[in-house]
Motif scaffolding. Structure first.
Motif, PDB file in Angstrom:
ATOM      1  N   CYS A  58      -9.841  52.600 -21.100  1.00  0.00           N
ATOM      2  CA  CYS A  58      -9.221  51.782 -20.057  1.00  0.00           C
ATOM      3  C   CYS A  58      -9.553  50.309 -20.256  1.00  0.00           C
ATOM      4  N   THR A  93      -1.326  49.997 -10.957  1.00  0.00           N
ATOM      5  CA  THR A  93      -1.584  50.807 -12.152  1.00  0.00           C
ATOM      6  C   THR A  93      -1.363  52.288 -11.868  1.00  0.00           C
ATOM      7  N   GLY A  94      -1.608  52.708 -10.625  1.00  0.00           N
ATOM      8  CA  GLY A  94      -1.390  54.103 -10.277  1.00  0.00           C
ATOM      9  C   GLY A  94       0.062  54.513 -10.361  1.00  0.00           C
ATOM     10  N   CYS A  97       1.032  52.378 -14.934  1.00  0.00           N
ATOM     11  CA  CYS A  97       0.178  52.402 -16.124  1.00  0.00           C
ATOM     12  C   CYS A  97       0.495  53.637 -16.969  1.00  0.00           C
ATOM     13  N   ALA A  99      -1.538  55.206 -18.567  1.00  0.00           N
ATOM     14  CA  ALA A  99      -2.745  56.043 -18.474  1.00  0.00           C
ATOM     15  C   ALA A  99      -3.404  56.272 -19.826  1.00  0.00           C
ATOM     16  N   ARG A 118      -4.245  58.853 -13.328  1.00  0.00           N
ATOM     17  CA  ARG A 118      -3.298  57.863 -12.790  1.00  0.00           C
ATOM     18  C   ARG A 118      -2.815  58.291 -11.411  1.00  0.00           C
TER      19      ARG A 118
END
Length: 448
Positions: A58, A93-94, A97, A99, A118
């Motif tokens: 990350c 990002t959830g 992204c 992930a 995620r």
């Protein structure tokens, strides 16, 4: 961990998407959510590895084992505090992204069923807003002022970090609202703009000053600030300068994406300036996420058909990429929710020219190519292997990425963040850059 063997008995469960026949008729978010019980079960699958490769992968250095454990135990507030300690805006990002943490998960190596990090972080953040775990901070001011030019993810993160440290932060943006490509590039069916507005209410309440519709000349920055952060992204799209480029109906991807988002926000666009795919055969040139977003947008506007071509080879299929083994990010074939809605996809296709009638595009002449190793090293050599053919299209969308901006020489108190520094990349990398640059600014102003 509360149940360190859960991964042996509980399989990965994703929330999935709304049915195609339902979602293509609106711009609501396509992704669904699990109930709280299932979400906590998914969090229990985290192994609490001795070496957490998710943390390594990350860009923000998120620590999924910690907040997944808190989520499994039902302590949603602690989960949010742990998540928010490394990620300023996990609600972004959830949702958008890719992930990287999940591809580096040990469970992805063993069973190809990584922890749903995620989706977990999205659920944690939504719960935090619903239960008022997102608090308004009123930091003590230190008397120094910082200007942030650009309100995309890098600029917003940098502004948030410095504001919390006591700096008086002013954010300037040429657009009418904040978010950068979060607002004007990513479609609402992936990121509802109310999610951005909700976070903006928090940032304003905490004292950040936002000034919109203010283009800034980077060679003449506004006076009165102790430091500046340039977070203007990569505004110039890569063009395709081939015969017929001047025909009407050929647009950059952001022409349709940004305009559609503005329309959904209530903007009125003159008919002669509308970029709309209704009833058209659409050709998308470019195989990345932006091209995928164009496909989904074209479907919702009522296109007749969509074809997507990419000049690079078709990626390998399946979960493993021999060229980029675990825990690296695999360059495998990606099928998005937009692709599932209907699209002809082709690879190794070079566009030779556009053709038209009465000044409007009617098609594109393309040719299959192959990539050969360069005997002198360096980039592979492109060779034509097929006969030219014509793809019918009365709308062409160019989604071939963005050019890294050429910036002027800056004074020592000017810092560059996000895509403006690195070139086009992921939202999560832009956010990580915003945090890093904010730390640099704080160090600079603390020691001058």
């Amino acid at each position: 961990m509360g149940d360190y063997k859960a991964f042996l008995t509980i399989h990965r469960k994703e929330a999935g998407y709304r049915p195609v026949h339902d979602r293509i008729h609106d711009f609501g978010e396509v992704e669904q959510t699990l109930n709280s019980s299932d979400r906590c079960q998914q969090a229990s699958r985290c192994m609490d590895c001795g070496v957490p490769f998710c943390h390594w992968a990350c860009p923000l250095g998120n620590r999924p084992p910690e907040w997944n454990d808190a989520l499994y135990r039902g302590d949603w507030e602690l989960a949010y505090r742990l998540l928010n300690s490394t990620n300023d805006f996990p609600e972004f990002t959830g949702r958008v992204c890719p992930a990287l943490c999940e591809k580096a998960c040990v469970l992805n190596l063993v069973e190809h069923e990584p922890t749903t990090n995620r989706e977990d972080e999205a659920a944690i953040t939504e719960h935090a807003f619903e239960e008022n775990y997102v608090h308004i901070h009123h930091p003590e001011r230190n008397g120094k002022r910082v200007a942030v030019i650009g309100s995309g993810p890098a600029g917003l993160v940098a502004a948030n970090q410095l504001n919390l440290k006591g700096y008086a932060v002013t954010v300037f943006d040429k657009n009418e609202d904040a978010g950068g490509l979060l607002r004007y590039g990513i479609p609402n069916f992936k990121l509802n703009k109310a999610v951005i507005d909700r976070r903006m209410n928090v940032l304003r309440a905490e004292g950040i000053d936002f000034r919109f519709n203010v283009p800034i000349d980077l060679t003449c920055l506004p006076d009165g600030f102790d430091a500046y952060i340039i977070a203007t992204g990569t505004p110039e799209a890569r063009d395709l300068n081939i015969p017929g480029r001047d025909l009407k109906g050929i647009h950059f991807a952001l022409d349709i994406l940004a305009q559609q988002n503005r329309i959904l926000a209530g903007a009125e666009i003159p008919r002669e300036k509308l970029v709309n795919a209704k009833g058209k055969d659409v050709l998308v040139i470019g195989g990345g996420d932006t091209g995928s977003d164009c496909i989904g947008t074209a479907h919702r506007q009522g296109c007749r058909s969509v074809t997507q071509i990419e000049i690079m080879p078709r990626p390998v299929e399946g979960p493993d990429d021999p060229q980029h083994p675990w825990p690296e990010w695999p360059r495998t074939l990606k099928t998005t929710s937009s692709h599932e809605e209907g699209c002809t996809r082709r690879w190794n296709m070079n566009t030779l020219r556009f053709v038209g009638k009465d000044g409007k595009v009617t098609g594109a002449e393309v040719q299959e190519i192959a990539w050969k190793p360069n005997p002198e090293g360096g980039h592979p050599i492109m060779e034509s292997v097929g006969k030219p053919e014509m793809i019918k299209a009365d709308m062409v969308l160019l989604a071939m990425g963005f050019l890294k901006p050429k910036l002027p020489e800056f004074a020592p108190n000017v810092f560059v963040a996000g895509d403006a520094a690195s070139g086009a990349s992921l939202v999560v990398r832009a956010m990580a850059s915003g945090r890093n640059v904010a730390a640099q600014v704080h160090n600079y102003l603390s020691t001058e």
